[in-house]
Design an enzyme around this catalytic site. Structure first.
Site, short mmCIF file in Angstrom:
data_model
loop_
_atom_site.label_atom_id
_atom_site.label_comp_id
_atom_site.label_asym_id
_atom_site.label_seq_id
_atom_site.Cartn_x
_atom_site.Cartn_y
_atom_site.Cartn_z
CD GLU A 1 -4.86 7.14 10.01
OE1 GLU A 1 -4.48 8.27 10.57
OE2 GLU A 1 -4.44 6.18 10.77
CD GLU B 1 -1.34 3.82 8.13
OE1 GLU B 1 -1.08 4.24 9.08
OE2 GLU B 1 -1.63 4.80 7.20
CG ASN C 1 -4.80 2.88 8.75
OD1 ASN C 1 -4.68 2.04 8.08
ND2 ASN C 1 -4.30 4.13 8.41
NE ARG D 1 -3.33 2.29 2.77
CZ ARG D 1 -3.33 3.37 3.99
NH1 ARG D 1 -2.54 2.98 4.78
NH2 ARG D 1 -4.11 4.44 3.82
CE1 TYR E 1 0.51 2.79 13.34
CE2 TYR E 1 -1.49 3.60 12.81
CZ TYR E 1 -0.11 3.39 12.51
OH TYR E 1 0.33 3.33 11.25
CG HIS F 1 -1.63 8.69 3.47
ND1 HIS F 1 -1.46 7.42 3.67
CD2 HIS F 1 -1.03 9.31 4.59
CE1 HIS F 1 -1.08 7.11 4.97
NE2 HIS F 1 -0.94 8.29 5.39
C1 FCB Z 1 -1.24 7.36 10.67
C2 FCB Z 1 -0.81 7.62 9.35
C3 FCB Z 1 0.57 7.40 8.75
C4 FCB Z 1 1.55 7.24 10.06
C5 FCB Z 1 1.24 6.52 11.02
C6 FCB Z 1 2.04 6.43 12.29
O1 FCB Z 1 -2.06 8.05 11.45
O2 FCB Z 1 -1.75 7.26 8.55
O3 FCB Z 1 0.82 8.13 7.77
O4 FCB Z 1 2.05 8.62 10.19
O5 FCB Z 1 -0.04 7.28 11.64
#
Ligand code: FCB
Length: 450
Positions: A164, A350, A289, A75, A291, A119
Protein backbone atom coordinates in the site's frame (compact mmCIF):
# COMPACT_ATOMS: atom_id res chain seq x y z
CA UNK A 1 -22.34 -22.97 -4.18
CA UNK A 2 -19.45 -20.91 -5.43
CA UNK A 3 -16.61 -23.16 -6.45
CA UNK A 4 -13.22 -21.58 -6.95
CA UNK A 5 -10.77 -22.91 -9.52
CA UNK A 6 -8.58 -25.85 -8.53
CA UNK A 7 -5.35 -24.61 -7.03
CA UNK A 8 -6.87 -21.35 -5.78
CA UNK A 9 -4.90 -20.32 -2.69
CA UNK A 10 -6.66 -19.59 0.60
CA UNK A 11 -4.65 -17.87 3.26
CA UNK A 12 -4.12 -15.12 5.78
CA UNK A 13 -1.96 -12.00 5.91
CA UNK A 14 -0.05 -10.20 8.67
CA UNK A 15 2.68 -7.56 8.94
CA UNK A 16 5.85 -7.51 11.03
CA UNK A 17 5.37 -4.41 13.15
CA UNK A 18 1.75 -5.31 13.85
CA UNK A 19 2.49 -8.74 15.34
CA UNK A 20 6.14 -9.38 16.12
CA UNK A 21 7.00 -7.23 19.15
CA UNK A 22 10.59 -7.97 20.31
CA UNK A 23 11.63 -4.61 18.97
CA UNK A 24 15.03 -4.69 20.62
CA UNK A 25 15.98 -8.31 20.08
CA UNK A 26 18.63 -9.95 17.96
CA UNK A 27 20.06 -6.71 16.70
CA UNK A 28 16.87 -5.15 15.36
CA UNK A 29 17.18 -1.39 14.85
CA UNK A 30 14.52 1.27 15.28
CA UNK A 31 11.92 1.75 12.59
CA UNK A 32 9.92 4.91 11.97
CA UNK A 33 7.02 3.23 13.77
CA UNK A 34 9.08 2.80 16.96
CA UNK A 35 9.80 6.51 16.82
CA UNK A 36 6.25 7.53 15.89
CA UNK A 37 4.74 5.47 18.72
CA UNK A 38 6.79 7.46 21.23
CA UNK A 39 5.38 10.75 19.96
CA UNK A 40 2.74 11.96 22.42
CA UNK A 41 -0.76 11.77 20.95
CA UNK A 42 0.29 9.94 17.78
CA UNK A 43 -1.27 6.58 18.70
CA UNK A 44 -4.57 6.09 20.49
CA UNK A 45 -3.93 5.61 24.23
CA UNK A 46 -0.17 5.68 23.66
CA UNK A 47 -0.09 2.06 22.50
CA UNK A 48 3.09 0.79 20.83
CA UNK A 49 4.21 -2.26 18.88
CA UNK A 50 6.90 -3.08 21.47
CA UNK A 51 5.23 -6.38 22.34
CA UNK A 52 2.32 -6.55 19.90
CA UNK A 53 1.13 -10.18 19.59
CA UNK A 54 4.59 -11.42 20.62
CA UNK A 55 4.79 -13.37 17.38
CA UNK A 56 8.59 -13.17 17.42
CA UNK A 57 8.49 -15.64 20.30
CA UNK A 58 5.18 -17.36 19.69
CA UNK A 59 5.53 -18.03 15.95
CA UNK A 60 5.44 -21.84 16.35
CA UNK A 61 2.01 -21.53 17.98
CA UNK A 62 0.90 -19.19 15.19
CA UNK A 63 2.11 -21.55 12.47
CA UNK A 64 0.23 -24.36 14.25
CA UNK A 65 -2.92 -22.22 14.13
CA UNK A 66 -2.41 -21.68 10.38
CA UNK A 67 -2.01 -25.38 9.94
CA UNK A 68 -5.30 -25.97 11.77
CA UNK A 69 -6.98 -23.47 9.47
CA UNK A 70 -5.79 -25.48 6.50
CA UNK A 71 -4.43 -22.50 4.57
CA UNK A 72 -2.08 -22.91 1.65
CA UNK A 73 -0.51 -19.40 1.60
CA UNK A 74 0.71 -17.04 4.31
CA UNK A 75 1.57 -13.43 3.56
CA UNK A 76 3.80 -11.93 6.25
CA UNK A 77 6.20 -9.05 6.07
CA UNK A 78 9.93 -9.02 6.64
CA UNK A 79 11.09 -6.26 8.97
CA UNK A 80 13.75 -4.21 7.18
CA UNK A 81 15.13 -3.00 10.56
CA UNK A 82 15.79 -6.61 11.58
CA UNK A 83 17.55 -7.53 8.37
CA UNK A 84 19.52 -4.32 7.86
CA UNK A 85 19.21 -2.21 11.02
CA UNK A 86 20.94 0.95 9.71
CA UNK A 87 19.11 0.73 6.36
CA UNK A 88 22.34 0.14 4.48
CA UNK A 89 25.33 -2.15 4.60
CA UNK A 90 25.53 -5.86 5.38
CA UNK A 91 22.75 -8.09 6.65
CA UNK A 92 22.15 -8.76 10.30
CA UNK A 93 22.28 -12.55 10.21
CA UNK A 94 20.18 -13.00 13.35
CA UNK A 95 17.38 -10.98 11.78
CA UNK A 96 17.39 -13.17 8.68
CA UNK A 97 17.53 -16.30 10.84
CA UNK A 98 14.06 -15.53 12.16
CA UNK A 99 12.50 -15.47 8.69
CA UNK A 100 14.55 -18.49 7.67
CA UNK A 101 13.10 -20.56 10.52
CA UNK A 102 9.60 -19.27 9.81
CA UNK A 103 9.93 -20.11 6.11
CA UNK A 104 11.03 -23.66 6.84
CA UNK A 105 8.25 -24.19 9.39
CA UNK A 106 5.64 -22.93 6.92
CA UNK A 107 6.92 -25.16 4.15
CA UNK A 108 6.96 -28.13 6.52
CA UNK A 109 3.26 -27.43 7.16
CA UNK A 110 2.43 -27.24 3.46
CA UNK A 111 1.99 -23.46 3.55
CA UNK A 112 3.55 -21.27 0.85
CA UNK A 113 5.33 -18.24 2.33
CA UNK A 114 4.52 -14.95 0.55
CA UNK A 115 6.69 -12.23 2.10
CA UNK A 116 6.21 -8.51 1.68
CA UNK A 117 9.48 -6.60 1.88
CA UNK A 118 8.09 -3.29 3.03
CA UNK A 119 5.00 -3.08 5.21
CA UNK A 120 5.75 0.43 6.47
CA UNK A 121 8.57 -0.14 8.96
CA UNK A 122 11.33 1.95 7.39
CA UNK A 123 14.62 1.90 9.34
CA UNK A 124 14.77 5.17 11.28
CA UNK A 125 18.28 6.03 10.03
CA UNK A 126 16.87 6.21 6.50
CA UNK A 127 14.10 8.55 7.59
CA UNK A 128 16.78 10.74 9.15
CA UNK A 129 18.26 11.20 5.68
CA UNK A 130 14.92 12.02 4.04
CA UNK A 131 12.98 8.75 4.07
CA UNK A 132 10.98 8.13 0.90
CA UNK A 133 11.34 11.79 -0.04
CA UNK A 134 14.97 10.94 -0.84
CA UNK A 135 15.84 9.13 -4.06
CA UNK A 136 18.59 7.24 -2.29
CA UNK A 137 16.03 5.32 -0.19
CA UNK A 138 14.87 3.52 -3.35
CA UNK A 139 18.42 2.21 -3.88
CA UNK A 140 18.72 1.20 -0.25
CA UNK A 141 15.43 -0.72 -0.57
CA UNK A 142 16.80 -2.72 -3.51
CA UNK A 143 19.93 -3.50 -1.51
CA UNK A 144 17.83 -4.82 1.36
CA UNK A 145 15.64 -6.81 -1.08
CA UNK A 146 18.79 -8.52 -2.38
CA UNK A 147 19.85 -9.44 1.18
CA UNK A 148 16.46 -10.96 1.99
CA UNK A 149 16.18 -12.83 -1.30
CA UNK A 150 19.80 -13.97 -1.09
CA UNK A 151 18.85 -15.95 2.00
CA UNK A 152 15.28 -17.00 1.16
CA UNK A 153 14.57 -16.98 -2.57
CA UNK A 154 15.46 -20.65 -2.99
CA UNK A 155 12.33 -21.52 -0.98
CA UNK A 156 9.94 -18.67 -1.70
CA UNK A 157 8.00 -18.59 -4.96
CA UNK A 158 6.24 -15.21 -4.73
CA UNK A 159 7.52 -11.93 -3.32
CA UNK A 160 5.65 -8.67 -2.76
CA UNK A 161 7.77 -5.53 -2.82
CA UNK A 162 5.62 -2.83 -1.20
CA UNK A 163 2.43 -2.81 0.81
CA UNK A 164 0.00 0.00 0.00
CA UNK A 165 2.37 2.75 -1.10
CA UNK A 166 -0.67 5.05 -1.38
CA UNK A 167 -1.11 4.80 2.39
CA UNK A 168 2.59 5.41 3.01
CA UNK A 169 2.48 8.54 0.90
CA UNK A 170 -0.92 9.83 2.00
CA UNK A 171 -0.97 8.96 5.71
CA UNK A 172 2.77 9.04 6.33
CA UNK A 173 3.96 12.01 4.27
CA UNK A 174 0.88 14.03 3.21
CA UNK A 175 -1.40 13.96 6.26
CA UNK A 176 0.98 12.94 9.04
CA UNK A 177 -1.34 10.44 10.74
CA UNK A 178 1.02 7.52 10.26
CA UNK A 179 4.80 7.33 10.66
CA UNK A 180 6.88 9.28 9.88
CA UNK A 181 4.22 11.89 10.63
CA UNK A 182 5.03 14.39 7.90
CA UNK A 183 2.12 16.63 6.81
CA UNK A 184 3.33 17.91 3.44
CA UNK A 185 0.05 17.54 1.51
CA UNK A 186 0.96 17.35 -2.18
CA UNK A 187 4.58 18.02 -1.24
CA UNK A 188 4.51 14.28 -0.50
CA UNK A 189 4.48 13.41 -4.21
CA UNK A 190 8.24 12.71 -4.44
CA UNK A 191 7.64 9.91 -1.91
CA UNK A 192 5.31 8.32 -4.46
CA UNK A 193 7.95 8.37 -7.14
CA UNK A 194 10.68 7.02 -4.89
CA UNK A 195 8.45 4.23 -3.60
CA UNK A 196 7.72 3.25 -7.21
CA UNK A 197 11.39 3.47 -8.12
CA UNK A 198 12.20 1.35 -5.08
CA UNK A 199 9.68 -1.22 -6.31
CA UNK A 200 11.28 -1.30 -9.77
CA UNK A 201 14.82 -1.58 -8.44
CA UNK A 202 13.78 -4.21 -5.90
CA UNK A 203 12.10 -6.29 -8.63
CA UNK A 204 15.39 -6.41 -10.52
CA UNK A 205 17.35 -7.21 -7.34
CA UNK A 206 14.91 -9.97 -6.38
CA UNK A 207 15.09 -11.59 -9.78
CA UNK A 208 18.90 -11.47 -9.80
CA UNK A 209 18.84 -13.20 -6.42
CA UNK A 210 16.66 -16.00 -7.80
CA UNK A 211 13.11 -14.89 -6.95
CA UNK A 212 10.72 -16.54 -9.40
CA UNK A 213 7.64 -14.31 -9.06
CA UNK A 214 7.39 -10.72 -7.94
CA UNK A 215 4.42 -8.44 -7.35
CA UNK A 216 3.30 -5.24 -5.66
CA UNK A 217 0.32 -4.72 -3.37
CA UNK A 218 -1.86 -1.67 -3.21
CA UNK A 219 -5.07 -0.64 -1.54
CA UNK A 220 -7.94 -0.27 -3.99
CA UNK A 221 -11.23 1.43 -3.35
CA UNK A 222 -13.99 2.16 -5.88
CA UNK A 223 -14.43 5.96 -6.00
CA UNK A 224 -18.12 6.79 -5.86
CA UNK A 225 -19.25 10.36 -6.58
CA UNK A 226 -21.62 11.64 -3.89
CA UNK A 227 -24.00 12.88 -6.63
CA UNK A 228 -24.26 13.11 -10.40
CA UNK A 229 -23.15 16.73 -10.34
CA UNK A 230 -20.08 17.40 -12.52
CA UNK A 231 -18.02 18.71 -9.56
CA UNK A 232 -18.69 15.55 -7.52
CA UNK A 233 -17.95 13.35 -10.53
CA UNK A 234 -14.68 15.24 -11.04
CA UNK A 235 -13.85 14.85 -7.34
CA UNK A 236 -14.35 11.09 -7.58
CA UNK A 237 -12.18 10.94 -10.71
CA UNK A 238 -9.40 12.83 -8.93
CA UNK A 239 -9.57 10.47 -5.96
CA UNK A 240 -9.53 7.48 -8.30
CA UNK A 241 -6.32 8.77 -9.88
CA UNK A 242 -4.62 9.27 -6.55
CA UNK A 243 -5.80 6.15 -4.79
CA UNK A 244 -6.22 3.55 -7.51
CA UNK A 245 -3.98 4.65 -10.36
CA UNK A 246 -0.96 6.59 -9.06
CA UNK A 247 0.81 3.38 -7.99
CA UNK A 248 -0.60 1.08 -10.66
CA UNK A 249 -0.47 2.92 -14.00
CA UNK A 250 3.31 3.45 -13.77
CA UNK A 251 3.85 -0.26 -13.01
CA UNK A 252 1.42 -1.72 -15.55
CA UNK A 253 1.36 1.00 -18.22
CA UNK A 254 4.75 2.67 -17.79
CA UNK A 255 3.21 6.14 -17.38
CA UNK A 256 1.79 8.29 -14.62
CA UNK A 257 -1.92 9.09 -14.78
CA UNK A 258 -2.57 12.80 -15.46
CA UNK A 259 -1.94 14.59 -12.18
CA UNK A 260 -3.07 18.09 -13.17
CA UNK A 261 -5.81 18.05 -10.49
CA UNK A 262 -2.90 17.83 -8.02
CA UNK A 263 -0.78 20.51 -9.67
CA UNK A 264 1.72 17.96 -10.97
CA UNK A 265 0.96 17.67 -14.71
CA UNK A 266 2.39 14.50 -16.16
CA UNK A 267 4.05 13.20 -13.02
CA UNK A 268 6.34 14.09 -10.13
CA UNK A 269 9.11 16.57 -11.02
CA UNK A 270 11.73 14.36 -9.43
CA UNK A 271 11.24 11.58 -12.03
CA UNK A 272 14.33 11.07 -14.20
CA UNK A 273 14.74 9.59 -17.67
CA UNK A 274 14.70 5.84 -17.48
CA UNK A 275 12.86 5.62 -14.16
CA UNK A 276 9.55 4.59 -15.68
CA UNK A 277 11.23 1.83 -17.66
CA UNK A 278 12.54 0.39 -14.38
CA UNK A 279 9.21 0.87 -12.64
CA UNK A 280 7.25 -0.86 -15.40
CA UNK A 281 9.36 -4.01 -15.62
CA UNK A 282 6.86 -6.90 -15.88
CA UNK A 283 5.38 -8.20 -12.63
CA UNK A 284 3.90 -11.63 -12.02
CA UNK A 285 1.19 -10.59 -9.60
CA UNK A 286 -0.88 -7.61 -8.56
CA UNK A 287 -1.81 -7.64 -4.89
CA UNK A 288 -5.20 -6.10 -4.19
CA UNK A 289 -6.10 -5.07 -0.65
CA UNK A 290 -9.80 -4.29 -0.50
CA UNK A 291 -11.78 -3.07 2.49
CA UNK A 292 -14.47 -0.60 1.32
CA UNK A 293 -15.44 1.91 -1.38
CA UNK A 294 -14.96 5.66 -0.89
CA UNK A 295 -17.59 8.34 -1.58
CA UNK A 296 -16.38 11.74 -2.71
CA UNK A 297 -17.69 15.24 -3.19
CA UNK A 298 -16.20 18.48 -4.46
CA UNK A 299 -14.45 20.25 -1.59
CA UNK A 300 -15.88 23.44 -0.16
CA UNK A 301 -12.52 24.65 1.02
CA UNK A 302 -9.63 22.22 0.80
CA UNK A 303 -6.20 22.05 -0.79
CA UNK A 304 -7.25 18.69 -2.24
CA UNK A 305 -9.56 18.27 -5.25
CA UNK A 306 -11.95 16.01 -3.30
CA UNK A 307 -13.37 15.41 0.13
CA UNK A 308 -14.53 12.10 1.50
CA UNK A 309 -18.15 11.57 2.51
CA UNK A 310 -19.88 8.86 4.53
CA UNK A 311 -21.23 5.93 2.49
CA UNK A 312 -24.83 5.67 3.71
CA UNK A 313 -27.07 2.63 3.52
CA UNK A 314 -24.65 -0.13 4.50
CA UNK A 315 -23.69 -1.79 7.76
CA UNK A 316 -20.37 -0.57 9.14
CA UNK A 317 -17.46 -2.35 10.82
CA UNK A 318 -16.13 -1.42 14.28
CA UNK A 319 -13.81 0.97 12.45
CA UNK A 320 -16.87 2.61 10.83
CA UNK A 321 -15.93 1.31 7.37
CA UNK A 322 -18.97 0.49 5.20
CA UNK A 323 -19.46 -3.18 4.38
CA UNK A 324 -19.86 -3.32 0.60
CA UNK A 325 -18.85 -6.70 -0.85
CA UNK A 326 -20.00 -5.66 -4.35
CA UNK A 327 -17.26 -3.02 -4.24
CA UNK A 328 -14.72 -5.84 -4.51
CA UNK A 329 -16.34 -7.20 -7.68
CA UNK A 330 -16.61 -3.69 -9.07
CA UNK A 331 -12.94 -2.93 -8.37
CA UNK A 332 -11.68 -6.15 -9.93
CA UNK A 333 -13.76 -5.64 -13.06
CA UNK A 334 -12.51 -2.05 -13.23
CA UNK A 335 -8.89 -3.20 -12.99
CA UNK A 336 -9.41 -5.66 -15.80
CA UNK A 337 -11.16 -3.07 -17.95
CA UNK A 338 -8.43 -0.54 -17.24
CA UNK A 339 -5.35 -2.71 -17.80
CA UNK A 340 -6.68 -5.46 -20.07
CA UNK A 341 -3.94 -7.88 -21.01
CA UNK A 342 -1.52 -5.81 -18.97
CA UNK A 343 -3.22 -6.95 -15.75
CA UNK A 344 -1.14 -9.74 -14.20
CA UNK A 345 -2.74 -12.47 -12.10
CA UNK A 346 -4.42 -10.87 -9.09
CA UNK A 347 -4.03 -11.90 -5.47
CA UNK A 348 -6.40 -10.53 -2.86
CA UNK A 349 -3.57 -9.86 -0.43
CA UNK A 350 -5.85 -8.41 2.28
CA UNK A 351 -9.55 -8.38 3.06
CA UNK A 352 -11.23 -8.45 6.43
CA UNK A 353 -12.88 -6.32 9.07
CA UNK A 354 -12.54 -5.15 12.62
CA UNK A 355 -15.28 -6.08 15.05
CA UNK A 356 -16.01 -5.48 18.68
CA UNK A 357 -14.91 -8.96 19.68
CA UNK A 358 -15.36 -9.80 23.33
CA UNK A 359 -14.88 -13.25 24.80
CA UNK A 360 -18.01 -14.63 26.49
CA UNK A 361 -17.86 -16.08 30.01
CA UNK A 362 -16.73 -19.42 28.56
CA UNK A 363 -14.01 -17.67 26.57
CA UNK A 364 -15.66 -18.17 23.16
CA UNK A 365 -15.66 -15.27 20.69
CA UNK A 366 -18.72 -15.40 18.48
CA UNK A 367 -17.79 -12.89 15.77
CA UNK A 368 -20.82 -13.17 13.50
CA UNK A 369 -20.21 -9.74 11.89
CA UNK A 370 -16.80 -10.97 10.65
CA UNK A 371 -18.29 -14.19 9.28
CA UNK A 372 -20.87 -12.20 7.43
CA UNK A 373 -18.24 -9.75 6.11
CA UNK A 374 -15.97 -12.53 4.86
CA UNK A 375 -18.85 -14.59 3.48
CA UNK A 376 -20.08 -11.62 1.45
CA UNK A 377 -16.63 -10.78 0.14
CA UNK A 378 -15.76 -14.34 -0.84
CA UNK A 379 -18.99 -14.48 -2.84
CA UNK A 380 -18.25 -11.09 -4.42
CA UNK A 381 -14.79 -12.33 -5.31
CA UNK A 382 -16.31 -15.39 -6.92
CA UNK A 383 -18.42 -13.17 -9.13
CA UNK A 384 -15.29 -11.49 -10.44
CA UNK A 385 -13.62 -14.87 -10.98
CA UNK A 386 -16.73 -16.15 -12.78
CA UNK A 387 -16.59 -13.04 -14.98
CA UNK A 388 -13.09 -14.06 -16.00
CA UNK A 389 -10.77 -12.02 -13.76
CA UNK A 390 -7.67 -14.13 -13.13
CA UNK A 391 -7.50 -14.24 -9.33
CA UNK A 392 -5.10 -16.74 -7.77
CA UNK A 393 -5.66 -16.38 -4.07
CA UNK A 394 -7.55 -14.77 -1.20
CA UNK A 395 -5.79 -13.81 2.04
CA UNK A 396 -7.78 -12.75 5.07
CA UNK A 397 -6.53 -9.81 7.10
CA UNK A 398 -5.62 -11.07 9.63
CA UNK A 399 -4.58 -14.26 11.42
CA UNK A 400 -4.58 -12.73 14.90
CA UNK A 401 -5.65 -9.48 16.51
CA UNK A 402 -2.75 -7.06 16.29
CA UNK A 403 -1.43 -3.51 16.51
CA UNK A 404 -3.66 -1.52 14.18
CA UNK A 405 -1.35 1.47 13.53
CA UNK A 406 -2.74 4.79 14.82
CA UNK A 407 -5.64 2.90 16.46
CA UNK A 408 -3.30 0.84 18.62
CA UNK A 409 -4.97 -2.31 19.94
CA UNK A 410 -8.46 -0.86 19.65
CA UNK A 411 -9.38 -2.44 16.31
CA UNK A 412 -9.42 -6.23 16.26
CA UNK A 413 -9.11 -7.84 12.81
CA UNK A 414 -8.09 -11.39 13.75
CA UNK A 415 -9.62 -14.78 13.08
CA UNK A 416 -7.90 -15.50 16.39
CA UNK A 417 -8.52 -13.41 19.48
CA UNK A 418 -5.45 -12.26 21.40
CA UNK A 419 -5.61 -11.28 25.05
CA UNK A 420 -2.83 -8.71 25.02
CA UNK A 421 -2.26 -9.08 28.77
CA UNK A 422 -1.55 -12.80 28.66
CA UNK A 423 -0.95 -13.29 24.89
CA UNK A 424 -3.45 -16.14 25.04
CA UNK A 425 -4.79 -17.00 21.58
CA UNK A 426 -8.42 -18.08 21.14
CA UNK A 427 -9.76 -18.94 17.70
CA UNK A 428 -12.97 -17.00 17.06
CA UNK A 429 -16.08 -18.42 15.37
CA UNK A 430 -14.79 -16.97 12.08
CA UNK A 431 -11.72 -19.20 12.37
CA UNK A 432 -13.93 -22.29 12.29
CA UNK A 433 -16.00 -20.82 9.48
CA UNK A 434 -12.89 -20.17 7.37
CA UNK A 435 -11.43 -23.60 8.11
CA UNK A 436 -14.71 -25.18 6.92
CA UNK A 437 -14.73 -23.04 3.79
CA UNK A 438 -11.20 -24.10 2.92
CA UNK A 439 -11.88 -27.77 3.66
CA UNK A 440 -15.04 -27.60 1.51
CA UNK A 441 -13.13 -26.11 -1.40
CA UNK A 442 -10.45 -28.78 -1.07
CA UNK A 443 -13.07 -31.51 -1.23
CA UNK A 444 -14.37 -29.78 -4.31
CA UNK A 445 -17.84 -29.50 -2.86
CA UNK A 446 -17.76 -25.73 -2.60
CA UNK A 447 -17.81 -23.92 0.69
CA UNK A 448 -20.71 -23.86 3.03
CA UNK A 449 -21.15 -20.12 2.88
CA UNK A 450 -24.34 -18.19 3.25
C1 FCB B 1 -4.34 -2.08 5.61
C2 FCB B 1 -2.93 -2.40 6.07
C3 FCB B 1 -2.85 -3.45 7.14
C4 FCB B 1 -3.99 -3.35 8.13
C5 FCB B 1 -5.32 -3.21 7.45
C6 FCB B 1 -6.49 -3.13 8.38
O1 FCB B 1 -4.35 -0.80 5.09
O2 FCB B 1 -2.15 -2.84 4.97
O3 FCB B 1 -1.59 -3.37 7.73
O4 FCB B 1 -3.74 -2.37 9.03
O5 FCB B 1 -5.30 -2.09 6.61
Amino acid sequence: MPRFPAGFAWGVATAAYQIEGAVREDGRGDSIWDTFCRKPGAIRDGHTGDIAADHYHRWPEDVALMSRLGISAYRFSIAWPRVQPPGSGPANGRGLDFYDRLTDALLASGITPVPTLFHWDLPQPLEDTGGWLARDTAYRFAEYAALAAGRLADRIPLWITLNEPIVVMAYGYALGIHAPGRALMMGALPAAHHLLLGHGLACAALRSAGARQVGITNNYSPAWPASDSPPDVAAAAAYDILHNRLFTDPVLLGAYPGLSAFGAGDGPDCARDGDLALISAPVDALGVNYYAPTRLSAPADSPLPFQTEPVPGYPVTAFGWPVVPAGLTEMLLRLRERYGRGLPPVWITENGCSADDRPAADGAVDDQPRISYLDGHVRALHEAVAAGVDVRGYLVWSLTDNFEWAEGYHQRFGLVHVDFETQRRTPKASFGWYADLIAGQRRGTGPDIR
